[in-house]
Enzyme design. Structure first.
Site, PDB file in Angstrom:
ATOM      1  N   LYS A  43      32.977  34.561  41.824  1.00  0.00           N
ATOM      2  CA  LYS A  43      34.111  34.550  40.897  1.00  0.00           C
ATOM      3  C   LYS A  43      33.661  34.270  39.478  1.00  0.00           C
ATOM      4  O   LYS A  43      34.058  34.952  38.534  1.00  0.00           O
ATOM      5  CB  LYS A  43      35.104  33.451  41.333  1.00  0.00           C
ATOM      6  CG  LYS A  43      35.839  33.792  42.605  1.00  0.00           C
ATOM      7  CD  LYS A  43      37.046  32.924  42.780  1.00  0.00           C
ATOM      8  CE  LYS A  43      38.120  33.661  43.527  1.00  0.00           C
ATOM      9  NZ  LYS A  43      37.973  35.107  43.586  1.00  0.00           N
ATOM     10  N   GLU A  65      41.127  26.770  34.918  1.00  0.00           N
ATOM     11  CA  GLU A  65      41.968  27.713  34.175  1.00  0.00           C
ATOM     12  C   GLU A  65      43.320  27.083  33.881  1.00  0.00           C
ATOM     13  O   GLU A  65      43.783  26.219  34.622  1.00  0.00           O
ATOM     14  CB  GLU A  65      42.225  28.973  35.016  1.00  0.00           C
ATOM     15  CG  GLU A  65      41.030  29.812  35.312  1.00  0.00           C
ATOM     16  CD  GLU A  65      41.361  30.972  36.246  1.00  0.00           C
ATOM     17  OE1 GLU A  65      42.455  30.964  36.850  1.00  0.00           O
ATOM     18  OE2 GLU A  65      40.520  31.873  36.389  1.00  0.00           O
ATOM     19  N   ARG A 106      36.258  47.771  47.292  1.00  0.00           N
ATOM     20  CA  ARG A 106      36.534  48.500  48.533  1.00  0.00           C
ATOM     21  C   ARG A 106      37.878  49.210  48.390  1.00  0.00           C
ATOM     22  O   ARG A 106      38.598  48.968  47.423  1.00  0.00           O
ATOM     23  CB  ARG A 106      36.608  47.511  49.695  1.00  0.00           C
ATOM     24  CG  ARG A 106      37.801  46.570  49.571  1.00  0.00           C
ATOM     25  CD  ARG A 106      37.944  45.606  50.719  1.00  0.00           C
ATOM     26  NE  ARG A 106      39.196  44.870  50.619  1.00  0.00           N
ATOM     27  CZ  ARG A 106      39.357  43.756  49.917  1.00  0.00           C
ATOM     28  NH1 ARG A 106      38.328  43.259  49.244  1.00  0.00           N
ATOM     29  NH2 ARG A 106      40.522  43.140  49.855  1.00  0.00           N
TER      30      ARG A 106
END
Ligand code: MV4
Length: 671
Positions: free
Chosen positions: A116, A200, A292
């Site tokens: 991430k 965040e 994907r």
């Protein structure tokens, strides 16, 4: 283009890829585990190879075994689907090294999006908007506190190695920061072996808006608009739609541009999805990129009229993408509902068993069903209990919602519990219809979405009783026609008897209660004494369990599915299970009182918590089972002791298997 491809997956996505490959004249190779020997994806493929026992880590995750099958079968490429090996950079690399094309992005792109914080650093460099925060390497608590105060509260601490909501902590005020940080680090280390965290600004009511991107090997990259996937439960998507309700052309263009920039930043090729959080003020922020094809890709296909698997095959074989950005337009509105064998009233516990009855709405330009199962197949503990993806399309969102409501009402499953009624509650909810959607939708509307389980209505009881009586009548007619004396009065099926009202009592177990319905034979039908009063009913049984009934003059068409003593009535989009209680049958002992304790679902014994012969109090945990990542504890039904455990830790047991014998403590009579 490839002559033959191997699909390294199972279930609906494997069937879906096979469908496109077949349409393109490409031969297909499936792989299957012991549990999937009779599965649809095996039957649909041109060839199929056994790869191991049911557990995914011993079959569908065995990269070397699957690669070996690809080589042995002469497949030129491997389609990984989603899940399993679809984002396994090592597998993609091994395919390339073996000269087998991995139908997906370069392994470097998969690796780049694997972490991430690394992904965020790449996106920051590509000027893709990030949530204000800190995602650097300095993990000193004092430094992080200063950063946290700079970002402001509420603040979200996320595990860098985490995903799917795991390892997230919300901090509402500065004084809570240190404790939350140490807790988040502990969880991250325990869960992912890496206690690195990022922080965040916490968005309180965000929407999950993702952009489908596509890139080819000639440097072209484009987006195929957005999908709104905000309706989630425990970070599992439930309903997805395209386009997003309320999306403006300007915001769509901005998000699409950012998504394409993200793809270009990692030299992407193939199908990918860039996930954003969309705040209430219209700001959007990069969340993560999935390398994907996503489960929910059909809604994009329905509004663009494209086949994204065909695009994947063409791009993987070196072709240029079939369209340019300017040629892509949105047509109408599509919604997907994921139909699962799970019980919303038991915290969505997977419901395992045989699909004794499976009837889906007719497919047409408005209704698409992607499924990997058919009636008679088993939903097992080994894999995701998805039954199908129901995808609807119409010219606008309101019409698409109506299609969804109707299709869900026509989706019939007996043999496992499903979430179709829950999905119908979402689709009918005023907030959903008004497009008031964000990631806490299900929590916010919980009371409306999880109504109390209702007892059988008179209508349901009447349909069950009528079905039983019609069956009796059919059987009587069969006996008569087979008899040497077909006109004997004893073959009468209309209950005709001289001089008194012949009647029949039916007993239905409905949840915790038993309801009696008295049936009075009448010319051409029956009068039923129901809880709400008497009703003249008549009808006929149709094919596939359909029953055409006249209930007091109201014409009703329903479906009744019988299995032993269970009667499932599928009516008005809901299914109600009753059990016929036959007084003549052996009594139903209370299994706990009889000392027997059986498995409430198929699963694996993961822990034995008590010792044989050692006294325990009522409610003491005795044994823990696991199925589909859910644990279920078998507790002592009363004071007493375990006489014998029938299974050891690690044993896989079927639903209803007797797990142990428990000796209840004999009550001491005080005189
Ligand atoms: C967030 C957030 C609010 N603020 N980040 C959940 C899992 C991962 N995909 C990111 N998630 C969130 N990140 C900030 N700064 C809320 C969520 C979130 C969420 C996001 C998308 C879809 C469903 C969600 C459910 C709960 C929380």
């Amino acid at each position: 283009m490839f002559d033959k491809i191997l699909i390294a997956n199972r279930g609906e996505i494997a069937c879906r890829v096979i469908r496109t490959a077949r349409r393109m004249g490409i031969r297909t190779v499936s792989v299957y585990s012991d549990a999937d020997a009779e599965a649809q994806h095996v039957k649909l493929a041109d060839e199929a190879y056994h790869i191991g026992p049911p557990a995914a880590r011993e079959s569908y995750l065995l990269a070397d075994v699957i690669l070996d099958v690809a080589l042995k079968s002469g497949a030129g490429a491997v389609h990984p689907g989603y899940g399993f090996l679809s984002e396994n950079a090592g597998f993609a690399e091994a395919c390339a090294k073996a000269g087998i094309v991995f139908i997906g992005p370069p392994c470097e792109a998969i690796r780049a999006m694997g972490s991430k914080s690394a992904a965020k650093q790449i996106m920051e460099a590509a000027c893709v908007p990030l949530v204000p925060g800190y995602h650097g390497q300095n993990q000193d608590p004092a430094f992080l506190r200063v950063e946290a105060d700079r970002i402001g509260y509420p603040l979200l601490i996320k595990a860098s190695a985490g995903g799917g909501g795991k390892g997230m902590r919300v901090v509402w005020k500065g004084s809570d920061f240190e404790e939350a940080l140490s807790g988040a680090k502990r969880e991250a280390m325990a869960g992912f072996g890496d206690d690195h965290v990022l922080m965040e600004k916490y968005l309180t009511r965000p929407r999950h808006i993702e952009i489908q991107v596509f890139a080819d090997s000639q440097g072209n990259a484009l987006h195929l608009f957005e999908r709104d996937c905000s309706i989630q439960r425990r970070h599992q998507k439930v309903i997805e739609e395209a386009p997003a309700s309320g999306m403006t052309t300007e915001l769509r263009a901005q998000m699409g541009k950012a998504a394409v920039a993200a793809a270009r930043a990692i030299n992407y090729e193939g199908a990918g999805t860039v996930e954003f959080l969309l705040d209430e003020d219209g700001s959007f922020y990069f969340m993560e990129m999935n390398t994907r094809l996503q489960v929910e890709h059909p809604v994009t296909e329905m509004i663009t009229g494209l086949d994204l698997v065909e695009w994947q095959l063409r791009v993987a074989s070196g072709e240029t993408m079939p369209c340019t950005q300017e040629q892509l337009v949105i047509g109408g509105h599509a919604i997907e509902a994921r139909i699962y064998a799970e019980d919303p009233n038991r915290e969505f516990l997977p419901s395992i068993g045989k699909l004794r009855h499976l009837r889906t709405p007719a497919e047409n330009a408005h209704v698409r069903i992607d499924s990997g199962v058919r009636q008679g197949d088993e939903v097992s503990i080994h894999y995701d209990p998805m039954i199908a993806k129901l995808v609807v399309w119409d010219s606008d969102r309101s019409a698409a919602i109506r299609r969804l409501q109707q299709a869900l009402a026509e989706f019939q499953v007996v043999g496992v519990t499903t979430n179709t009624v829950f999905l119908g509650s979402v689709a009918a909810h005023p907030a959903f219809i008004a497009g008031e959607i964000d990631t806490s939708f299900i929590e916010r509307h919980r009371s409306a979405l999880f109504p109390e389980v209702a007892i059988a209505s008179d209508r349901i009881l009447a349909l069950a009783a009528l079905d039983l009586m019609l069956e009796q009548s059919d059987l009587a007619l069969q006996r008569a026609s087979a008899s040497a004396d077909p006109y004997s009065p004893w073959h009468q099926s209309n209950g005709w008897r001289l001089n008194f009202d012949n009647h029949h009592e039916l007993y239905f177990i409905d949840g915790e209660q038993t309801t009696t319905v008295v049936v009075h034979y009448r010319p051409g039908g029956y009068v039923l004494d129901l809880p709400g009063g008497s009703l003249f009913v008549r009808g006929e049984r149709g094919a596939g369990g359909d029953i055409l009934a006249d209930l007091g003059g109201m014409r009703v068409k329903a479906t009744v599915v019988r299995h032993g003593n269970t009667i499932t009535i599928l009516d008005q989009g809901k299914s109600h299970l009753l059990t016929r209680h036959d007084p003549g049958a052996a009594g139903d002992e209370d299994e706990a009182a009889a000392g027997r304790l059986t498995a409430p679902m198929p699963g694996k014994v993961v822990a034995i918590m008590a010792e044989v012969g050692v006294r325990v109090g009522r409610g003491t945990p005795l044994l823990i089972m696991e199925a589909m990542k859910m644990e279920h504890t078998i507790n002592a039904p009363c004071d007493g002791a375990v006489a014998e455990f029938h299974f050891e830790v690690g044993a896989v047991v079927n639903e209803g298997a007797e797990l142990l014998n428990f000796a209840a403590e004999v009550e001491k009579t005080v005189v």
